[in-house]
Design a protein around this motif. Structure first.
Motif, PDB file in Angstrom:
ATOM      1  N   GLU A 102       0.246  -3.467  -7.136  1.00 25.38           N
ATOM      2  CA  GLU A 102      -0.975  -3.116  -5.914  1.00 25.38           C
ATOM      3  C   GLU A 102       0.437  -3.149  -4.764  1.00 25.38           C
ATOM      4  O   GLU A 102       0.463  -2.567  -3.681  1.00 25.38           O
ATOM      5  N   ALA A 103       0.948  -4.812  -4.654  1.00 25.11           N
ATOM      6  CA  ALA A 103       2.155  -4.374  -3.886  1.00 25.11           C
ATOM      7  C   ALA A 103       3.155  -3.815  -2.988  1.00 25.11           C
ATOM      8  O   ALA A 103       3.934  -3.526  -1.951  1.00 25.11           O
TER       9      ALA A 103
ATOM     10  N   GLY B  44       2.917  -0.329  -2.315  1.00 21.53           N
ATOM     11  CA  GLY B  44       3.012   0.678  -1.175  1.00 21.53           C
ATOM     12  C   GLY B  44       3.597  -0.079  -0.136  1.00 21.53           C
ATOM     13  O   GLY B  44       2.611  -1.170   0.834  1.00 21.53           O
ATOM     14  N   ASP B  45       4.439   0.504   0.228  1.00 22.88           N
ATOM     15  CA  ASP B  45       5.091  -0.892   1.319  1.00 22.88           C
ATOM     16  C   ASP B  45       4.352  -0.360   2.994  1.00 22.88           C
ATOM     17  O   ASP B  45       3.986   0.738   2.718  1.00 22.88           O
ATOM     18  N   ALA B  46       4.398  -1.082   3.708  1.00 26.00           N
ATOM     19  CA  ALA B  46       3.960  -0.833   4.950  1.00 26.00           C
ATOM     20  C   ALA B  46       4.800   0.600   5.777  1.00 26.00           C
ATOM     21  O   ALA B  46       5.784  -0.011   6.027  1.00 26.00           O
ATOM     22  N   PRO B  47       4.351   1.421   5.871  1.00 24.89           N
ATOM     23  CA  PRO B  47       5.148   2.890   6.880  1.00 24.89           C
ATOM     24  C   PRO B  47       5.024   1.986   8.293  1.00 24.89           C
ATOM     25  O   PRO B  47       3.852   1.516   8.681  1.00 24.89           O
TER      26      PRO B  47
ATOM     27  N   GLY C  76       4.365   3.168  11.434  1.00 25.98           N
ATOM     28  CA  GLY C  76       3.948   3.861  12.758  1.00 25.98           C
ATOM     29  C   GLY C  76       4.087   3.686  13.737  1.00 25.98           C
ATOM     30  O   GLY C  76       4.465   2.637  14.281  1.00 25.98           O
ATOM     31  N   GLY C  77       4.023   4.530  14.284  1.00 33.03           N
ATOM     32  CA  GLY C  77       4.061   4.304  16.303  1.00 33.03           C
ATOM     33  C   GLY C  77       3.039   3.106  16.468  1.00 33.03           C
ATOM     34  O   GLY C  77       2.008   2.654  15.884  1.00 33.03           O
ATOM     35  N   ASP C  78       3.731   2.585  17.150  1.00 35.66           N
ATOM     36  CA  ASP C  78       3.000   1.632  17.735  1.00 35.66           C
ATOM     37  C   ASP C  78       1.860   1.632  18.969  1.00 35.66           C
ATOM     38  O   ASP C  78       1.111   1.171  19.798  1.00 35.66           O
ATOM     39  N   SER C  79       1.179   2.668  19.444  1.00 32.40           N
ATOM     40  CA  SER C  79       0.709   3.247  19.967  1.00 32.40           C
ATOM     41  C   SER C  79      -0.996   3.111  19.907  1.00 32.40           C
ATOM     42  O   SER C  79      -1.538   3.266  21.450  1.00 32.40           O
ATOM     43  N   ASP C  80      -0.983   2.358  19.358  1.00 34.18           N
ATOM     44  CA  ASP C  80      -2.409   2.156  19.532  1.00 34.18           C
ATOM     45  C   ASP C  80      -2.963   1.065  20.167  1.00 34.18           C
ATOM     46  O   ASP C  80      -4.079   0.434  19.515  1.00 34.18           O
ATOM     47  N   GLU C  81      -2.072   0.103  20.766  1.00 34.74           N
ATOM     48  CA  GLU C  81      -2.589  -1.031  21.320  1.00 34.74           C
ATOM     49  C   GLU C  81      -2.515  -1.008  22.481  1.00 34.74           C
ATOM     50  O   GLU C  81      -2.699  -0.161  23.425  1.00 34.74           O
TER      51      GLU C  81
END
Ligand SMILES: Nc1ncnc2c1ncn2[C@@H]1O[C@H](COP(=O)(O)OP(=O)(O)OP(=O)(O)O)[C@@H](O)[C@H]1O
Ligand SMILES: [Mg+2]
Lengths: 370, 286
Positions: free
Chosen positions: A357-358, A360-363, A365-370
């Motif tokens: 299950e592990a 699927g690595d984290a892609p 994305g843009g860090d724009s939700d800060e």
């Protein structure tokens, strides 16, 4: 033993912490009764308890709430002097020593909590390094206020002044706090037993808080402030809560500490003391309450133990500090230790997460939700 | 009198209401759960979102799509009050959310997940959900410290409710695991569970299928439908996976350079030439 095993992991850890403190207390008490403890160490018993409380309370802010506070000695100082004044005020009205000590410690804690609240309101607008520097500044401000504080007690009650002892306008009576000379003629109310009880109390407050709704909110803010807010947590409230509780416990420890001596000066509660407490916390592990207890104890005893080699005392102390830091932060050693522990425990419980299950690595994305 | 004449001043600016009020038929008699009017935000000179008008029905599953950098996450940040809008209003279930803090907006009924997962990663899976339940189960600081009966009752409630919520995604066996050590797909699911725990009226999912494999994505689609039916809430999702969007969204809005370029049903969106050019066409090539 079976009961111990049936407890949840956190309950077991909490139980171990209390058990450790109780056992240590009993052993020391037996040794002391047998005259097997040196005088200098006997003199350290109350300070050790005070430092444990300070380390545990600072860990609430640094480890649990995740804010670096560099002014903890300031709250200790407020508690110490408030406690001393309270003890003097209660000297005639409360004849029982133990009760007077409890009341004085409570007053010390209460005053430190108020100081924590007053300091906390501006400080909680800040984060990270800025917060650390401002707490440092507030610690120094408190020290300077105490340096200029004069308190006297006479038949008319308490007198306060910020200029000098003469301006107190006393008719007889005694001067309790005399500016830079601090408090003199303190009644020595603190005992090792009282210290032990205060340690248990601090552990009780902090550990119970951690496992409650409020404590989880505090840790949520530490782990991810935006996410905590997004689930409806009032971030400022919980940061302030941790800060004020921590200040209150530090004030209690300060009162205990002060009433172990016949006199105490404000200079004692300076930046060095704040750093000393921070060292206990960092060494014991951020957020690790039991670690704070252990490191505060060892690091308070160590300089005493090293008295024999007086010239090299602080050098060895420093080397030990560095070694412990290196060892406790070494990933290889940490891994080996974790390995050993899991091997000792065997493969008990702990559902293993399927490795597949592990995949699927984290892609990123843009860090724009800060 | 003077008031009337002022209102009738010839230079009074008229503001058009969103004419394209589209919600599923079953929701038309209800107050929409979300109504954005002329919403906009500038970052310096950049109009990140402009004149954003959107209505989401009470039990609708709505999609927000668009190329990278179109402003989709920014819309979510506006809805959840991470950013204060430069212009426009957001009505949540008939309530104006102007001036609310992030946590107030959550209490008003909006919950979200994040494009870059934001779990409380040092805490257990169950604790993450318990923190989501923060405003659903109450216990003050003092009862918590002194462990009054109130505390034990609340802890039991926290435990039962969080396991119940984890069961939605068949995750209750993970309850004791540290959230940060979960596999990626499970972390995304846990974020949804945590958002659901806040008892929202509107659930915002920012790229929920990102990083999931096709079978996980298929499960996720079923689960989103299940959540909507079981909790009777609206879901609005941002997603690049077109099978997911076209498969479960009832209404879709397409954003490009901060502006909505199309709105409609999946069929209408798929046929819209502007969308094909701005979004679908490009992403096919890429
Ligand atoms: N806080 C900010 N300050 C300045 N510019 C920002 C900020 N947040 C977002 N932006 C800009 O706004 C635009 C829209 O960003 P946003 O993250 O909303 O895009 P998106 O549609 O979510 O893209 P993606 O599909 O990559 O997630 C981008 O150009 C981004 O650089
Ligand atoms: Mg985005």
């Amino acid at each position: 033993m079976t009961m111990f095993k049936s407890m949840s992991k956190s309950a077991r850890s909490t139980f171990t912490t209390y058990a450790m403190v109780v056992v240590a207390y009993v052993i020391v008490q037996i040794l002391a009764n047998g005259g097997m403890i040196t005088n200098s160490l006997t003199g350290q018993l109350v300070p050790i308890c005070a430092y444990i409380c300070l380390a545990v309370s600072l860990n609430l802010v640094v480890g649990i709430s995740g804010e670096l506070s560099l002014g903890h000695a300031g709250f200790m100082s407020v508690g110490a002097f408030a406690g001393v004044v309270a003890a003097a005020c209660f000297s005639s009205s409360v004849p029982n020593d133990a009760l007077r000590l409890i009341l004085s410690i409570a007053v010390g804690g209460g005053c430190a909590a108020i100081a924590g609240f007053v300091v906390g309101i501006p400080v909680m607008r800040l984060h990270g390094d800025y917060l650390a520097i401002v707490t440092l500044a507030f610690g120094e401000i408190i020290k300077n206020i105490m340096n200029n504080l004069y308190v006297g007690l006479d038949s008319a009650g308490l007198h306060f002044s910020m200029t000098d002892a003469n301006s107190l306008g006393m008719s007889g009576g005694t001067i309790l706090i005399n500016g830079p000379q601090g408090a003199v003629g303190i009644e020595k109310l603190s005992t090792f037993f009282a210290g032990f009880i205060l340690v248990i109390f601090c552990l009780f407050v902090v550990l119970n808080l951690i496992h409650s709704r409020s404590g989880r909110a505090i840790m949520a803010v530490r782990d991810n402030r935006i996410a905590a807010e997004s689930v409806g947590i009032n971030v400022t409230k919980y940061r302030l809560m941790a800060f004020v509780i921590s200040a209150a416990l530090a004030g209690m420890a300060g009162a205990l500490y002060a009433m172990n001596y016949s006199s105490i000066v404000p200079k004692k509660f300076d930046f060095n003391t704040s750093i000393l407490i921070l060292v206990f916390v960092v060494l014991g592990g951020m957020g690790n309450i039991r670690g704070s207890v252990i490191s505060a104890t060892i690091l308070t005893i160590l300089p005493e133990m090293l008295r024999a080699i007086s010239d090299y005392r602080m050098l060895i102390y420093a080397i030990v500090l560095i070694l412990v830091m290196l060892v406790s932060n070494n990933p290889t050693l940490k891994g080996a230790w974790a390995n050993l522990r899991s091997r000792l425990r065997g493969r008990r419980g702990r559902p293993k997460v399927a490795a597949a299950e592990a995949a699927g690595d984290a892609p990123e994305g843009g860090d724009s939700d800060e | 009198m003077s008031r009337v004449s002022e209102a009738l001043k010839p230079n009074t600016k008229m503001v058009p209401l969103p004419s394209d009020y589209i919600v599923p038929e079953r929701d038309v008699n209800e107050i929409p759960v979300l109504e954005c009017r002329h919403l906009g935000i500038d970052f310096g000179g950049l109009h990140a979102v402009e004149d954003f008008n959107l209505t989401v029905g009470k039990t609708e599953i709505a999609g927000l799509i668009g190329p990278n950098g179109a402003g989709k996450t920014t819309v979510f940040n506006l809805l959840t009050k991470v950013y204060a809008p430069t212009r426009g209003t957001i009505m949540l279930d008939g309530q104006d959310t102007a001036g609310m803090s992030i946590s107030r907006a959550s209490q008003a009924g909006i919950a979200r997940t994040f494009q870059n997962i934001r779990l409380f990663s040092s805490l257990s899976v169950e604790d993450n959900v318990r923190i989501g339940l923060h405003n659903q189960v109450h216990c003050g600081m003092m009862p918590g410290i002194f462990r009054t009966p109130r505390y034990w009752k609340s802890e039991r409630e926290f435990h039962e409710k969080s396991l119940e919520l984890l069961d939605v995604f068949d995750m209750s066996s993970y309850a004791g695991i540290t959230a940060g050590s979960l596999p990626y797909g499970a972390q995304r699911r846990l974020e949804i569970v945590r958002a659901l725990a806040t008892n929202p009226k509107l659930l915002l999912l920012d790229e929920p299928a990102a990083g999931m494999n096709p079978s996980e994505t298929a499960d996720l689609m079923q689960n989103i439908l299940k959540i909507r039916d079981q909790f009777k809430i609206s879901v609005m999702l941002i997603e690049h996976d077109m099978d997911l969007v076209m498969g479960i969204c009832e209404g879709i809005a397409v954003l490009n350079y901060g502006k909505i370029i199309a709105k409609g049903t999946p069929e209408q969106i798929q046929e819209n030439p502007q969308v094909i050019e701005a979004y679908l066409g490009k992403s096919r090539e890429a």
